[in-house]
Design a protein around this motif. Structure first.
Motif, PDB file in Angstrom:
ATOM      1  N   GLY A   1       0.772  -1.221   0.000  1.00 29.25           N
ATOM      2  CA  GLY A   1       0.000   0.000   0.000  1.00 29.25           C
ATOM      3  C   GLY A   1       0.806   1.274   0.000  1.00 29.25           C
ATOM      4  N   LEU A   2       2.133   1.185   0.171  1.00 29.44           N
ATOM      5  CA  LEU A   2       2.954   2.390   0.197  1.00 29.44           C
ATOM      6  C   LEU A   2       3.294   2.820  -1.221  1.00 29.44           C
ATOM      7  CD1 LEU A   2       4.605   4.535   1.722  1.00 29.44           C
ATOM      8  CD2 LEU A   2       6.546   2.920   1.689  1.00 29.44           C
ATOM      9  N   GLY A   3       3.050   4.110  -1.462  1.00 29.68           N
ATOM     10  CA  GLY A   3       3.362   4.622  -2.783  1.00 29.68           C
ATOM     11  C   GLY A   3       3.986   6.006  -2.686  1.00 29.68           C
ATOM     12  N   LEU A   4       4.559   6.429  -3.831  1.00 23.50           N
ATOM     13  CA  LEU A   4       5.112   7.770  -3.949  1.00 23.50           C
ATOM     14  C   LEU A   4       4.359   8.477  -5.056  1.00 23.50           C
ATOM     15  CD1 LEU A   4       7.335   9.872  -3.162  1.00 23.50           C
ATOM     16  CD2 LEU A   4       8.671   8.923  -5.076  1.00 23.50           C
ATOM     17  N   ARG A   5       3.748   9.584  -4.730  1.00 21.02           N
ATOM     18  CA  ARG A   5       3.019  10.358  -5.721  1.00 21.02           C
ATOM     19  C   ARG A   5       3.823  11.607  -6.050  1.00 21.02           C
ATOM     20  NH1 ARG A   5      -2.538  12.207  -3.630  1.00 21.02           N
ATOM     21  NH2 ARG A   5      -1.164  13.457  -2.295  1.00 21.02           N
ATOM     22  N   VAL A   6       3.915  11.894  -7.375  1.00 22.09           N
ATOM     23  CA  VAL A   6       4.596  13.092  -7.819  1.00 22.09           C
ATOM     24  C   VAL A   6       3.669  13.835  -8.775  1.00 22.09           C
ATOM     25  CG1 VAL A   6       5.757  11.883  -9.722  1.00 22.09           C
ATOM     26  CG2 VAL A   6       6.683  14.051  -8.897  1.00 22.09           C
TER      27      VAL A   6
ATOM     28  N   GLY B   1      -5.277   1.781   0.089  1.00 24.50           N
ATOM     29  CA  GLY B   1      -5.842   0.504   0.522  1.00 24.50           C
ATOM     30  C   GLY B   1      -7.335   0.504   0.288  1.00 24.50           C
ATOM     31  N   LYS B   2      -7.981  -0.602   0.758  1.00 25.64           N
ATOM     32  CA  LYS B   2      -9.416  -0.718   0.610  1.00 25.64           C
ATOM     33  C   LYS B   2     -10.070  -0.873   1.970  1.00 25.64           C
ATOM     34  CE  LYS B   2      -9.934  -2.436  -4.109  1.00 25.64           C
ATOM     35  NZ  LYS B   2     -10.607  -3.451  -4.958  1.00 25.64           N
ATOM     36  N   LEU B   3     -11.227  -0.174   2.104  1.00 21.63           N
ATOM     37  CA  LEU B   3     -12.020  -0.259   3.333  1.00 21.63           C
ATOM     38  C   LEU B   3     -13.469  -0.416   2.929  1.00 21.63           C
ATOM     39  CD1 LEU B   3     -12.080  -0.040   6.454  1.00 21.63           C
ATOM     40  CD2 LEU B   3     -12.512   2.413   6.163  1.00 21.63           C
ATOM     41  N   ASN B   4     -14.047  -1.519   3.332  1.00 19.42           N
ATOM     42  CA  ASN B   4     -15.446  -1.815   2.983  1.00 19.42           C
ATOM     43  C   ASN B   4     -15.667  -1.770   1.472  1.00 19.42           C
ATOM     44  OD1 ASN B   4     -16.074  -1.971   5.746  1.00 19.42           O
ATOM     45  ND2 ASN B   4     -16.425   0.268   5.823  1.00 19.42           N
TER      46      ASN B   4
ATOM     47  N   LYS C   1      -2.218  -0.231   7.077  1.00 18.98           N
ATOM     48  CA  LYS C   1      -2.722  -1.484   6.509  1.00 18.98           C
ATOM     49  C   LYS C   1      -3.411  -2.326   7.572  1.00 18.98           C
ATOM     50  CE  LYS C   1      -3.035  -4.902   3.500  1.00 18.98           C
ATOM     51  NZ  LYS C   1      -4.084  -4.893   2.462  1.00 18.98           N
ATOM     52  N   VAL C   2      -2.823  -2.352   8.770  1.00 17.69           N
ATOM     53  CA  VAL C   2      -3.429  -3.112   9.875  1.00 17.69           C
ATOM     54  C   VAL C   2      -4.807  -2.540  10.219  1.00 17.69           C
ATOM     55  CG1 VAL C   2      -3.203  -3.676  12.332  1.00 17.69           C
ATOM     56  CG2 VAL C   2      -1.222  -3.854  10.816  1.00 17.69           C
ATOM     57  N   LEU C   3      -4.914  -1.200  10.221  1.00 17.19           N
ATOM     58  CA  LEU C   3      -6.189  -0.566  10.552  1.00 17.19           C
ATOM     59  C   LEU C   3      -7.260  -0.897   9.524  1.00 17.19           C
ATOM     60  CD1 LEU C   3      -5.016   2.980  11.763  1.00 17.19           C
ATOM     61  CD2 LEU C   3      -5.925   1.132  13.164  1.00 17.19           C
ATOM     62  N   THR C   4      -6.921  -0.744   8.236  1.00 14.22           N
ATOM     63  CA  THR C   4      -7.921  -1.009   7.195  1.00 14.22           C
ATOM     64  C   THR C   4      -8.313  -2.480   7.172  1.00 14.22           C
ATOM     65  OG1 THR C   4      -6.126  -1.242   5.572  1.00 14.22           O
ATOM     66  CG2 THR C   4      -7.197   0.914   5.755  1.00 14.22           C
ATOM     67  N   ASP C   5      -7.344  -3.371   7.408  1.00 15.41           N
ATOM     68  CA  ASP C   5      -7.659  -4.805   7.434  1.00 15.41           C
ATOM     69  C   ASP C   5      -8.595  -5.141   8.586  1.00 15.41           C
ATOM     70  OD1 ASP C   5      -6.125  -5.159   5.230  1.00 15.41           O
ATOM     71  OD2 ASP C   5      -4.408  -6.065   6.267  1.00 15.41           O
ATOM     72  N   SER C   6      -8.553  -4.331   9.669  1.00 16.45           N
ATOM     73  CA  SER C   6      -9.439  -4.584  10.815  1.00 16.45           C
ATOM     74  C   SER C   6     -10.758  -3.824  10.694  1.00 16.45           C
ATOM     75  CB  SER C   6      -8.733  -4.203  12.118  1.00 16.45           C
ATOM     76  OG  SER C   6      -8.404  -2.821  12.124  1.00 16.45           O
ATOM     77  N   GLY C   7     -10.967  -3.158   9.562  1.00 15.43           N
ATOM     78  CA  GLY C   7     -12.221  -2.458   9.325  1.00 15.43           C
ATOM     79  C   GLY C   7     -12.276  -1.057   9.895  1.00 15.43           C
ATOM     80  N   LYS C   8     -11.153  -0.490  10.271  1.00 15.23           N
ATOM     81  CA  LYS C   8     -11.131   0.860  10.834  1.00 15.23           C
ATOM     82  C   LYS C   8     -10.639   1.858   9.795  1.00 15.23           C
ATOM     83  CE  LYS C   8     -10.146  -0.821  15.493  1.00 15.23           C
ATOM     84  NZ  LYS C   8      -9.179  -0.799  16.621  1.00 15.23           N
ATOM     85  N   ASP C   9     -11.285   3.031   9.825  1.00  7.23           N
ATOM     86  CA  ASP C   9     -10.885   4.094   8.914  1.00  7.23           C
ATOM     87  C   ASP C   9      -9.755   4.887   9.572  1.00  7.23           C
ATOM     88  OD1 ASP C   9     -10.581   6.343   7.325  1.00  7.23           O
ATOM     89  OD2 ASP C   9     -12.727   6.491   6.882  1.00  7.23           O
ATOM     90  N   PRO C  10      -8.533   4.853   8.991  1.00 12.34           N
ATOM     91  CA  PRO C  10      -7.399   5.570   9.598  1.00 12.34           C
ATOM     92  C   PRO C  10      -7.667   7.056   9.793  1.00 12.34           C
ATOM     93  CG  PRO C  10      -6.633   4.063   7.907  1.00 12.34           C
ATOM     94  CD  PRO C  10      -8.132   4.114   7.800  1.00 12.34           C
ATOM     95  N   ARG C  11      -8.462   7.633   8.895  1.00 12.20           N
ATOM     96  CA  ARG C  11      -8.750   9.063   9.027  1.00 12.20           C
ATOM     97  C   ARG C  11      -9.577   9.335  10.287  1.00 12.20           C
ATOM     98  NH1 ARG C  11     -11.061   9.192   2.998  1.00 12.20           N
ATOM     99  NH2 ARG C  11     -12.026   7.339   3.973  1.00 12.20           N
ATOM    100  N   GLN C  12     -10.551   8.459  10.548  1.00 11.35           N
ATOM    101  CA  GLN C  12     -11.349   8.628  11.754  1.00 11.35           C
ATOM    102  C   GLN C  12     -10.533   8.354  13.007  1.00 11.35           C
ATOM    103  OE1 GLN C  12     -14.790   6.134  11.332  1.00 11.35           O
ATOM    104  NE2 GLN C  12     -15.675   7.354   9.654  1.00 11.35           N
TER     105      GLN C  12
END
Length: 453
Positions: A32-37, A49-52, A79-90
């Motif tokens: 899930g780690l990327g570099l955006r330019v 990543g994917k959530l729901n 990744k651990v948060l999204t896999d457990s169904g939690k929104d990292p932003r929240q």
């Protein structure tokens, strides 16, 4: 989506493809780690990543601020948060809110500690003027708990620092009885401290010590009832047995009054005084039974020569109206009208009769009489009234005493004429006993004389 291991060189060389607004480079090590330019050359580590079932992207930070291992660790955490169904932003928003709340609680706790420390450093001398002003303000608002000017002056006097030149006489003023407690913190006003203070003051000035203790006790009750100062004063500090044992006994002065046979020399000496204002004041004090400061503050607006009444500014009830008997009316009509005060002075600061006690003592010495205080003249009125069998309720109403029984409080409304009948009878009796020759003039002649003045 092609992936490759992130290195510092690869990240430095990665650029946005031509014709695109942004390009991505994905790490082969951290999922899930990327570099955006962007087309402007701005580079940012991101997590995707994917959530729901929904794809989400979260910015991690600039490569200039995040090293590759740090960015990889952050990506794994997200990744651990999204896999457990939690929104990292929240989760991040909740963490920020929790941190903000914790900081606010910490600041509130520090403020409460500081406020309590400031409360505990409050001294009697600091809060006493605040207490007086609170009562003075209540008076200005017309409240029932407002104090009279005399009561305020008593509070100021017991706390005065002293050491100032006397307005009358030589030397410096003495400290008030409560001055020694000025720097004592309220939390330190324990029963032991108060008992020690009371014992020391009682030795030299028991009457003032008793007054000061009463004022202090009411002040401490005010503190306990005031939310801002509640809890500072030790509970029951003025009510302990060790304090009660030190309170001066209130022994009435049995000899501080004029006897029937002393009226002749007293009137003779007082009527022959050079200061006619003082002479009239002392005679009126005896013949009205008023308190010394009540009578000293009498204004011409309070004197009704037409309907023969005096309005006394009562320290207990606010004001009371009493009869203006013939001889007292004669005395007042002859006084000079320098200002608004009946008993005026051309030399005092406020234009009011200042201190009649020295003159009274000289008159007593001339008459060969023992010392009688100005308050003793008020006592004399009450005791001499028994010679004419003046009813106790009428004596109390004229003198401004509070009613002493339920019937007096609720069922006795005596008209001024009834008071005048008894009051005039007492005045006439005193003058006869003193040998003062006085023929009451008709009321109209008194009014005409006042108008002429």
């Amino acid at each position: 989506m092609a992936k490759e291991a992130f290195t510092a060189g690869r990240i430095r060389k990665f650029c946005c493809e031509d014709g695109k607004s942004q390009s991505f480079l994905w790490d082969a090590t951290a999922p899930g780690l990327g570099l955006r330019v962007t087309a402007n050359g701005v580079k940012t580590f991101i997590f995707q990543g994917k959530l729901n079932g929904q794809t989400m992207r979260i910015s991690i930070g600039s490569p200039s601020a995040w090293e590759i291992p740090q960015a990889q660790a952050e990506a794994r955490r997200l990744k651990v948060l999204t896999d457990s169904g939690k929104d990292p932003r929240q989760v991040k928003a909740a963490a920020i809110e929790a941190e903000r709340n914790a900081q606010a609680e910490k600041e509130a706790e520090a403020a409460a500690i500081q406020a309590q420390e400031e409360r505990e450093t409050l001294t009697l001398g600091v809060l006493w003027p605040i207490y007086i002003e609170a009562r003075r303000s209540a008076k200005r608002r017309g409240g029932k708990v407002g104090w009279s000017d005399w009561h305020i002056r008593d509070h100021e006097n017991v706390m005065r620092a002293g050491g100032e030149p006397k307005k009358r006489g030589k030397g410096l003023t003495e400290p008030g009885p409560l001055a020694s407690l000025r720097d004592v913190r309220l939390v330190d006003l324990t029963s032991t401290r108060i008992a020690e203070w009371l014992a020391g003051e009682t030795e030299n000035r028991p009457t003032q010590a008793a007054l000061s203790f009463r004022l202090l006790s009411v002040f401490m009750n005010w503190c306990a009832a005031n939310e801002k100062y509640a809890g500072l004063v030790p509970v029951g500090a003025c009510k302990s047995s060790k304090v009660r044992d030190e309170i001066p006994r209130n022994n009435a002065k049995s000899n501080d009054s004029l006897q029937r046979e002393q009226l002749t020399p007293w009137f003779k000496a007082v009527r022959e005084m050079n200061n006619k204002v003082q002479s009239a004041y002392l005679q009126a004090l005896l013949l009205t039974g008023a308190r010394r400061r009540e009578l000293a503050g009498l204004r011409w607006a309070d004197v009704d020569f037409q309907w023969l009444s005096l309005t006394i500014r009562d320290k207990v009830e606010g004001e009371r109206t009493i009869p203006l008997c013939p001889y007292v009316a004669h005395l007042l009509a002859a006084l000079p009208r320098r200002n608004e005060f009946v008993f005026s002075s051309a030399s005092s600061d406020n234009g009011q009769l200042a201190e009649p006690t020295p003159g009274h003592k000289r008159a007593l010495a001339v008459a060969g009489l023992p010392n009688v205080t100005l308050h003793g003249l008020r006592r004399s009125f009450g005791s001499l009234a028994e010679w004419v069998e003046m009813p106790a309720g009428i004596v109390a109403q004229v003198m401004g005493h509070k009613p002493s029984a339920t019937a007096e409080k609720h069922y006795r409304e005596r008209p001024l004429d009834l008071l005048r009948m008894w009051h005039t009878k007492l005045e006439q009796w005193m003058l006869n006993e003193a040998g003062v020759k006085f023929t009451p003039a008709p009321a109209t002649s008194v009014v005409l004389r006042v108008v002429a003045n």
